[in-house]
Design a protein around this motif. Structure first.
Motif, PDB file in Angstrom:
ATOM      1  N   ASP A 302      13.512 -30.356 -28.060  1.00  0.00           N
ATOM      2  CA  ASP A 302      12.417 -29.418 -28.324  1.00  0.00           C
ATOM      3  C   ASP A 302      12.584 -28.687 -29.644  1.00  0.00           C
ATOM      4  OD1 ASP A 302      14.534 -27.787 -27.716  1.00  0.00           O
ATOM      5  OD2 ASP A 302      13.581 -26.798 -25.992  1.00  0.00           O
ATOM      6  N   GLN A 303      13.599 -29.043 -30.398  1.00  0.00           N
ATOM      7  CA  GLN A 303      13.810 -28.421 -31.720  1.00  0.00           C
ATOM      8  C   GLN A 303      13.049 -29.219 -32.768  1.00  0.00           C
ATOM      9  OE1 GLN A 303      17.915 -27.462 -32.955  1.00  0.00           O
ATOM     10  NE2 GLN A 303      17.489 -28.608 -34.842  1.00  0.00           N
ATOM     11  N   ALA A 304      12.256 -28.559 -33.575  1.00  0.00           N
ATOM     12  CA  ALA A 304      11.451 -29.244 -34.590  1.00  0.00           C
ATOM     13  C   ALA A 304      12.357 -29.882 -35.634  1.00  0.00           C
ATOM     14  CB  ALA A 304      10.491 -28.260 -35.255  1.00  0.00           C
ATOM     15  N   PRO A 305      12.027 -31.098 -36.098  1.00  0.00           N
ATOM     16  CA  PRO A 305      12.811 -31.713 -37.175  1.00  0.00           C
ATOM     17  C   PRO A 305      12.847 -30.810 -38.402  1.00  0.00           C
ATOM     18  CG  PRO A 305      11.329 -33.312 -36.196  1.00  0.00           C
ATOM     19  CD  PRO A 305      10.948 -31.970 -35.624  1.00  0.00           C
ATOM     20  N   ASP A 306      13.934 -30.901 -39.153  1.00  0.00           N
ATOM     21  CA  ASP A 306      14.091 -30.124 -40.378  1.00  0.00           C
ATOM     22  C   ASP A 306      14.802 -31.017 -41.392  1.00  0.00           C
ATOM     23  OD1 ASP A 306      16.949 -29.945 -40.038  1.00  0.00           O
ATOM     24  OD2 ASP A 306      16.629 -28.335 -38.605  1.00  0.00           O
ATOM     25  N   PRO A 307      15.027 -30.531 -42.622  1.00  0.00           N
ATOM     26  CA  PRO A 307      15.625 -31.394 -43.648  1.00  0.00           C
ATOM     27  C   PRO A 307      17.008 -31.935 -43.297  1.00  0.00           C
ATOM     28  CG  PRO A 307      14.545 -29.539 -44.695  1.00  0.00           C
ATOM     29  CD  PRO A 307      14.512 -29.261 -43.211  1.00  0.00           C
ATOM     30  N   LEU A 308      17.703 -31.335 -42.335  1.00  0.00           N
ATOM     31  CA  LEU A 308      19.013 -31.840 -41.935  1.00  0.00           C
ATOM     32  C   LEU A 308      18.944 -32.724 -40.696  1.00  0.00           C
ATOM     33  CD1 LEU A 308      21.285 -28.713 -42.506  1.00  0.00           C
ATOM     34  CD2 LEU A 308      21.070 -30.754 -43.931  1.00  0.00           C
TER      35      LEU A 308
END
Length: 398
Positions: A302-308
């Motif tokens: 449920d955590q949104a994708p990010d640059p890492l």
């Protein structure tokens, strides 16, 4: 059972699993399958009770130790009269006062050849003795000899995170142990319906990879492929190397003019990530094999994708980077070739270190003490060009 390689009777072909130090003569037991060395000393017709040639089949090289009393007659041969393989490689070093000569060579060096069987990879070379004529050229007091040598590496094994380093990396690698997430990396057939049963490819074909993690009894997790590097040996730090996924999930190979490499979207499941890469080999390398090491990691589903934590492919039609999920801005750092911790520190907990020296992103405490990231390996893969001799596809033994 491990045997003392110096303890065999002379004049025979012998097969052993090397597990000791020839200088100490002390064997050791193995907890996992290991290479086997085969040496045929029948040409030497040695009279001495000691075996004149000992072989260590190591992870990426072979070490051959030769007694200078090669024929058991008391006459010591000269180190310069001994060579290894069809390329006639010289010893690693010798001293006139020493009674042994040592050769150290990579598995693909000195003209060695590779044979693939259903159960093993067999590297073949030879110890060559060519005496230098001395004294009266009309007579000789010794004869040339060739000692065939083989290293047999099992094709099936397990890679685990418990500190045991396997002697040979298997075709399919899975990392798992108690209280650690089981990561896997598999080669799939062209329609993704089953695991591929061959390790042999032609240039022009596509490699279909499926990365996965078993999330049973855990909070829903999303899998990412942080980076993937191809090498000639199982050591991901060896040279030459080619990183086709880099910068925390950017499939950079897809930017090349001759490549169509891409992540497959949508995912079949959150804990699985598929990607296709056009087959390649290292320029100037005659071994035709590569190893693939990928660094896998997870975040909460449920955590949104990010640059890492992302999976980004390059779309040539639009000349833009496209994520498998999330907004397009998570891929912007792929173009800048910089997706490091410094520019995204606001998204992170305090970084910590783990084995291998990489900084990692801490997951919430509900995942502890799980391992949230790991290196997994597939290989060796055999990549042939069309001008190579035709080869028969070898199925992986079940």
């Amino acid at each position: 059972v491990a045997y003392n390689p110096w303890g065999f009777f002379r004049g025979e072909a012998e097969l052993w699993r090397y597990g000791g130090d020839p200088s100490s003569g002390q064997p050791r037991a193995f907890s996992q399958p290991s290479p086997w060395a085969w040496v045929d000393v029948s040409q030497l017709q040695a009279a001495a009770p000691l075996h004149p040639v000992a072989v260590q089949c190591q992870e990426a090289q072979v070490v051959v130790t030769v007694r200078r009393d090669l024929f058991g007659t008391g006459r010591l041969v000269k180190a310069a009269e001994l060579t290894l393989g069809s390329a006639a490689c010289l010893p690693a070093g010798w001293n006139a006062a020493e009674t042994t000569v040592t050769f150290v060579a990579g598995l693909h060096e000195c003209g060695s050849t590779l044979r693939v069987t259903p159960d093993a990879l067999v590297y073949s070379t030879s110890l060559n003795y060519k005496p230098v004529l001395a004294g009266n050229p009309v007579i000789v007091r010794t004869s040339p000899a060739v000692v065939p040598i083989e290293c047999h590496y099992p094709r099936r094994d397990n890679v685990s995170s418990n500190g045991v380093k396997p002697t040979w990396i298997p075709f399919r690698s899975t990392l798992s142990s108690e209280e650690k997430l089981p990561f896997s990396l598999r080669l799939m057939n062209d329609d993704w319906s089953a695991e591929r049963v061959s390790t042999i490819f032609q240039l022009g074909e596509v490699l279909h990879f499926q990365a996965g993690v078993n999330t049973e009894n855990h909070a829903p997790l999303r899998l990412f492929v942080d980076n993937c590097v191809a090498t000639l040996t199982p050591d991901r730090s060896s040279a030459p190397q080619y990183a086709f996924i880099d910068f925390n999930g950017c499939l950079v190979d897809g930017q090349l003019d001759d490549a169509t490499s891409t992540f497959i979207s949508p995912r079949p499941r959150q804990d699985v990530l598929q990607f296709a890469v056009d087959a390649f080999k290292f320029a100037g390398d005659s071994s035709n094999l590569i190893y693939i090491t990928c660094h896998l990691k997870v975040s909460l589903a449920d955590q949104a994708p990010d640059p890492l934590n992302k999976a980004c492919s390059f779309n040539k039609a639009s000349n833009l980077w496209t994520p498998v999920e999330g907004t397009r801005d998570v891929c912007s750092c792929c173009e800048m070739r910089s997706c490091g911790l410094a520019s995204h520190s606001r998204r992170l907990h305090a970084p910590s270190r783990w084995q291998g020296g990489r900084a990692r992103r801490e997951l919430p405490s509900q995942l502890d003490p799980l391992v949230e990231e790991a290196d997994v390996v597939v290989g060796p893969l055999f990549i042939h060009s069309w001008q190579d001799h035709p080869v028969r596809r070898m199925p992986l033994g079940g």
